[in-house]
Structures are given as structure tokens and as C-alpha cells.
Design an enzyme around this catalytic site. Structure first.
Site, short mmCIF file in Angstrom:
data_model
loop_
_atom_site.label_atom_id
_atom_site.label_comp_id
_atom_site.label_asym_id
_atom_site.label_seq_id
_atom_site.Cartn_x
_atom_site.Cartn_y
_atom_site.Cartn_z
N ASP A 302 -80.62 71.89 22.24
CA ASP A 302 -80.54 73.21 22.88
C ASP A 302 -81.71 73.39 23.82
OD1 ASP A 302 -78.17 74.17 21.94
OD2 ASP A 302 -79.02 75.49 20.42
N ASP A 304 -83.42 76.18 24.27
CA ASP A 304 -84.37 77.20 23.84
C ASP A 304 -85.01 76.85 22.50
OD1 ASP A 304 -82.01 77.51 22.48
OD2 ASP A 304 -82.02 79.69 22.50
N ASP A 414 -69.33 72.08 17.92
CA ASP A 414 -70.09 71.14 17.09
C ASP A 414 -69.43 70.92 15.73
OD1 ASP A 414 -70.65 73.71 16.21
OD2 ASP A 414 -72.81 73.58 16.54
#
Length: 678
Positions: A302, A304, A414
Site C-alpha cells: 500500500d 500509505d 485480495d
């Protein structure tokens, strides 16, 4: 027997060639952040919690144990930051005892025993300082620990100890770790390494293409790129770092970008594309990795997160030594409270078709309050169905066989991929000692905002593809129940988005690629017409609460019993058909904090100002009997149709899965030419 036969030399079977390979290194925090120290070094004693067999089946005893389990066992001791002498060096003050039985420095033997070809390991510890004691321990799956071996230095100079250790006793879980005890003078832990003899054909580490999907987080993303380039060992594994830029605030414009780019020494490529969500970004990484045809793995991160770089080395090493091609992921700690473990493995309940933690896992675990050696449940191996894509390593060979991710924008891509891989014979392992820091899901509002559409649609798509039940198990009924809860809570925008999600599911799988670049705009346009979706940050944006007749009892702090909730469900649904109190059209009847905004409280109100979980804003909820009737009718019709058409719909989705997840389909969605020969 002839003389010739008697004189022929006998050939001894050739022993398989092996080489020694590092599995895990002792590490310390990159930036000496004291908030994360409990994850690396432990200065507290071990106080193991009660065994479940001693608690028994009594409900009150179980409840008391649950409460005791959350109590801090720390005595207030702490390690000073200046004891960290580098990434791999630690000072142990004279007369003190430090344990490396921690999340990042313990060795999760149970996972290596179950999933890899490794059978024996060696721990090598180098210390300096006379009288430095190194003690090795192991735990069993039930958390009980045993002393294994120890050695003591007799010199002030660097001294190296080796401990040969077997993985055989770790069938159900358990860890190895070591402690360092300084005698009358300071001791220095110079380095420590866990390694093993492995087959020679697994000596060389696999290489990685990293895929990062970013959307208007240039500062986070640039710093993450810099983390990848700052570690020499990590950089040596990288074929390429791909950043799928889908936002308007570009990572290339961030002040940290130039330095981060230089650190990767030509291995960074930024790909600008339309906002296709996380699934569009990560599928692009899969596609580019397949086309380049050089990497052993594609690694999803990711944008972040804050990463522990050692996690990348560990997941690659584990993948290299796995018994079969295996998806290897990591855990998630809270970026706001860095010793708190938020996600420790994920499974999919097939009857409900809902993601969840395995039953043995305790959510939101604070290592700062109770360390690894004191926590029984952490020693049991946890097997998972999937790993979220904040840190997930996927073998390229698996991608070639089962296809790319689904075009779901966000949510369930996912988990569906892990379930799909599992069905094809490829397991997922969430490896202790590999982790990132990330915003926890509990601090978000994604079940009520625009993301509600994707939660609903994608869950149904995944279930249609993989549910073993003829009509989807409990999913349809549970979805209907949730719709009613949202309706009595006056969350009409959420109900409408979930309706649209189910209508799109019923339209068949053809809409998935078609809608990927445009659906978000449509969702936001729909939400704009509902007052419950119009968020305002100004505390004075709404009138003060007022009621003609205040409640006799207005305690909203207690959670009602299940029986009381059932009564609320019945009465709350009936009162939705009554006329609203006139004053509620001008004034809210209450201001409801996010933590109290449960359906059984909101069901009794005609209007309320409800704050959002992130604390940044609030919205006005207003009851509308006519809208309630129409939406309830629609909810009934859609769910009846879903139950009726499930078998045929499941057949449609399953028959088109290979095509939907193919390189050709994704190339068309990305607007790029297919490779020659496709």
C-alpha cells in the site's frame, strides 16, 4: 556370479548438495523510535496467561480470563534509546536482562516447520563484554517456554556462539528466541543471525517487482520508495519498483521523491493511469511483471504504510524455501499506536462469506502491554486463507496459472485472490516477523460511505465464484438483515448504494471491466442527493438538538442485551411507518457520537446529527417513512431474486473467471496493446 561382476565398484548414493542460507537477522528500529521498541527488544518479565483447559467451559470464567488477558503485565521498565547502537547492535547495561523473544526478533519456528523445506536451523550470536550470558529458549504451541541452551563470554573481545536447533518439535506452532544478560559490565550484542542448510538449488534469492498503487498520497508514497532504496539488502532483490499513479497530486512532485528515486539506482518506474482503484493498480503490477518475465515474485505494498524493510527480505526468503509456490504476507500494526497489532491473519468464513480473524486470534493486541512471551495465543500457528495487499508477496508462477486480480476497484480483490490460489493448491502464509504500520480499519468509515457499494458488490462476486453452498449459504439473508438495519438507522444513501451493487451483481460478470473506470463517479453522484451523506466539519453547521418532549431515560452508553436488541428491531421497524415528529424537520433530536451510532439507538429517532468514525465530520440523518417503504420493498425483491437465481449466476461468474482475469482483458482495460503472441 562372474569375476567381472565381483570386481565392479559399488556406487554410493550421492548426498544432496546443500548450502547455508540466512533466514532471519536480528534487527533494531531504523529510526530509534521508542514507540516500537517492544516489538524488537523486551525488558519485561514473562507472565504467561491462563491455559484454556484450566479455565474450563464456564462462561463467567471465560469472561474473567478475557478481561485478565488484556491487563498489562509490564512493571514499567523501559530501554533507553541510546542503547540502540545501530540497525544490528544493542547495548545491554551491566546487571540487566533483555529478551529478544519479540515480534521482530523471535524466530517463528512453527511456520518454518509447517511450510518450508527447512528442518534444522542454527543461531549465531556475537557479543562483546566479559560475563555476557546468551540463553536460548523455545516455546510450545500452548505458549509454555523451555530453556534450550546457554553460553557465557569470558573475554572483553567479540565472542561468537553457535546453537544448533531442530524444528521437529514445532508441529502446531512455537517460537525460538534468545536473551542476553550482562554481568558486572555492559555487554554489546554485536549481531545475531538465524540460518540453515538448504538445497543448493535454493541458494540464490528470488527477485522481486514491487507494485505500489497510489492515489493522492505523494508524501507517504515518496517516503516508502525511499525506504526500499535505503536498505542495501532489500535493494539487491529488486528488479523494478512500479508506482501506479492514479491521482492528481503526483508523487513525482513531492520534495522527497528525487532522493527516493536516486536511491533505487534506476529501478523505479512511475506509470500514470486512470483511477482504477487498488485492484486496477495491483493488476497492472501483475501484468507488467509477467511481461518483463524476469522476477520470481511480485510484491504488493500500500502507498500509505511505513514498512519494516527486513520484512521484505523475510517474505522473499520464506517464499524461496517454501515446499510449494506460496503467497507470503505480513501483519499490520497501527500507524497511530505502533505497538498495537491490528491484523494477525485473515480467513474467509465460507457460510457467511465474510472475512474475519481466525477464532484463536485476539484483535487489536498491544505488545506494549503484554509481551510475546506472556501471550499464549501468539505461540499457536495461525493458518490463513488470504493476506491483505498492504504487504503481500505472490510468486509469478502463481499469477501465470490462476490469472490476475479481479477488476473490483477496491475491497475483496485480495481475499478472492487468496481463496482462488488456495483452490488451485497454492497456500497463503501470513508470516510473523514481517509487518507494516498502516491506518487501522477501525478508524475508517468505509462501510457507510461510497465504499459501501464495493463492500456489497464485491463480497457477492467473490461468493458467487467460490461459495460451496447452492444459494450462497447465509450471505443473502445476512445482506437483507443489514439492509434493514441501515434503513432503520436512516442511512438511506448506504441502502441505495447497496441496492445498486446487487443489481450490478445480477447483471452478470460482464460489467466488471466495463464499470471499473466510471463507477466511482456514478456512486458519488447518487450519494449527493441524500442528506445522510453530506458531511460537514463545522460544529455549527447543524441546528442544536431539540425535542418537544425529552426522553425520560436517555442513557446511550450501555449496550443492550440480545433480547432487548430483538425487541428494538421489531419496534424500530414498525415505527418507521409512522409520521415523523414535526419538530425533527427543523432540529435534530440528538447528537450521536460515532461510537454510539448503532442501529438499535438510531431506530428510535426521527433526526440525529451523527459523527463519523475518523472524527473529522458529521452528517444529518432524517427519517423518511415514504422512502423507507419504497426501499424496503426494493430490498425484498432484490434479495428474493438473488436467492432464486444464485445457481445460474454462480455458473456464469465461474465460467468467465479465466477470461475476466486474463492478461488480454486487463490490457484492454488499461488501454495498452497486447503483447505479440497474446
Amino acid at each position: 556370479m562372474t569375476d567381472t561382476a565381483r570386481t565392479q565398484p559399488t556406487t554410493e548414493p550421492t548426498a544432496p548438495q546443500t548450502v547455508r542460507r540466512v533466514l532471519q537477522r536480528f534487527v533494531l528500529p531504523v529510526d530509534r523510535d521508542l514507540d516500537v521498541i517492544p516489538l524488537y527488544v523486551d525488558s519485561e518479565a514473562a507472565v504467561l496467561d491462563a491455559d484454556r483447559d484450566s479455565i474450563g467451559g464456564n462462561r463467567s470464567a471465560k469472561a474473567l480470563n478475557k478481561a485478565a488477558l488484556r491487563q498489562s503485565t509490564g512493571a514499567g521498565t523501559s530501554m533507553r534509546g541510546d542503547a540502540i547502537l545501530g540497525r544490528h547492535r544493542l547495548r545491554v547495561d551491566a546487571g540487566t536482562h533483555l529478551s529478544l523473544g519479540t515480534y521482530f526478533n523471535g524466530f517463528a519456528a512453527g511456520y518454518w516447520r509447517r511450510w518450508t523445506v527447512v528442518t534444522d536451523i542454527r543461531l549465531t550470536v556475537t557479543v562483546s563484554g566479559a560475563g555476557a550470558h546468551v540463553v536460548v529458549y523455545r516455546s510450545m504451541a500452548n505458549g509454555r517456554s523451555q530453556r534450550v541452551d546457554s553460553q557465557t563470554s569470558t573475554s572483553h573481545e567479540r565472542t561468537t556462539f553457535e546453537f544448533d536447533l531442530s524444528l521437529i518439535p514445532f508441529q502446531d506452532g512455537g517460537w525460538y528466541w534468545f536473551d542476553v544478560i550482562a554481568d558486572d559490565e555492559d555487554a554489546i550484542l554485536e549481531e545475531a543471525v538465524w540460518d540453515a542448510e538448504v538445497p543448493a538449488d535454493r541458494a540464490e534469492p528470488g527477485t522481486v517487482t514491487v507494485g505500489i498503487t497510489t492515489m493522492n498520497r505523494p508524501d507517504f508514497c515518496a517516503k516508502l520508495i525511499g525506504q526500499l532504496g535505503a536498505d542495501d539488502e532489500v535493494r539487491s532483490l529488486l528488479d523494478e519498483v512500479l508506482v501506479m499513479e492514479q491521482g492528481t497530486k503526483k508523487v513525482v512532485d513531492d520534495p522527497h521523491f528525487a532522493k527516493a528515486e536516486a536511491s533505487l539506482e534506476g529501478r523505479l518506474r512511475v506509470i500514470e493511469q486512470a483511477n482504477l482503484g487498488g485492484s486496477g493498480g495491483f493488476a497492472r503490477a501483475q501484468l507488467e511483471t509477467l511481461r518483463a518475465d524476469r522476477s520470481t515474485y511480485v510484491l504488493f505494498l500500500d502507498d500509505d504504510i511505513v514498512a519494516e524493510p527486513e520484512s521484505i527480505l523475510r517474505t522473499v526468503t520464506f517464499g524461496d524455501l517454501a515446499r510449494r509456490p506460496t503467497i507470503v504476507g505480513g501483519h499490520m500494526f497501527s500507524i497511530f499506536s505502533k505497538s498495537r497489532l491490528h491484523s494477525y491473519g485473515e480467513i474467509v468464513n465460507r457460510y457467511r462469506f465474510w472475512w474475519m480473524s481466525p477464532p484463536s486470534v485476539e484483535p487489536d493486541w498491544d505488545f506494549g502491554a503484554r509481551n510475546l512471551r506472556s501471550t499464549r495465543w501468539l505461540h499457536r500457528r495461525v493458518d490463513v486463507d488470504f493476506n491483505p495487499w498492504f504487504l503481500c508477496l505472490i510468486p509469478t508462477s502463481v499469477v501465470r496459472e490462476i490469472g490476475l486480480g479481479l477488476p473490483l476497484f477496491i475491497k475483496w480483490d485480495d481475499s478472492e485472490y487468496g481463496v482462488r490460489a488456495q483452490a488451485a493448491g497454492y497456500p497463503t502464509v501470513t508470516l510473523p516477523g514481517a509487518a507494516v504500520w498502516h491506518v487501522p480499519w477501525t478508524d475508517k468509515n468505509d462501510a457507510l460511505d461510497w465504499q459501501a457499494y464495493y463492500h456489497q458488490r464485491n463480497r457477492f462476486v467473490a461468493a458467487l465464484l467460490h461459495s460451496p453452498y447452492k444459494h450462497g449459504g447465509r450471505l443473502v439473508r445476512e445482506s437483507f438483515n443489514h439492509q434493514v438495519k441501515h434503513l432503520v438507522s436512516m442511512q438511506y444513501s448506504t441502502v441505495e448504494l447497496r441496492h445498486q451493487a446487487l443489481e450490478d451483481v445480477l447483471s452478470g460478470p460482464e460489467h466488471l471491466h466495463r464499470d471499473l473506470p466510471v463507477k466511482l463517479g456514478e456512486i458519488r453522484e447518487v450519494r449527493a442527493s441524500f442528506t445522510d451523506s453530506q458531511l460537514k466539519s463545522d460544529p455549527d453547521a447543524f441546528p442544536p438538538p431539540r425535542r418537544e418532549r425529552p426522553r425520560k431515560r436517555d442513557d446511550q452508553s450501555e449496550i443492550p442485551s440480545r433480547a432487548a436488541q430483538l425487541v428494538s428491531a421489531g419496534l424500530g421497524s414498525l415505527r418507521q411507518l409512522r409520521k415523523v415528529r414535526p419538530l425533527s424537520r427543523e432540529f435534530p433530536e440528538a447528537v450521536v457520537p460515532a461510537m454510539d451510532a448503532k442501529w438499535y439507538r438510531l431506530a428510535s429517532m426521527d433526526a440525529a446529527v451523527v459523527s463519523m468514525p475518523d472524527g473529522t465530520s458529521a452528517a444529518l440523518y432524517q427519517r423518511d417513512p415514504e422512502r423507507f417503504r419504497e426501499m424496503l420493498r426494493k430490498t425484498v425483491e432484490i434479495h428474493q431474486r438473488l436467492h432464486r437465481e444464485w445457481p445460474l449466476l454462480a455458473e456464469q461468474y465461474r465460467s468467465q473467471l479465466a477470461e475476466i482475469t486474463s492478461e488480454e482483458a486487463w490490457s484492454e482495460t488499461f488501454g495498452i496493446a497486447p503483447e505479440v503472441g497474446e
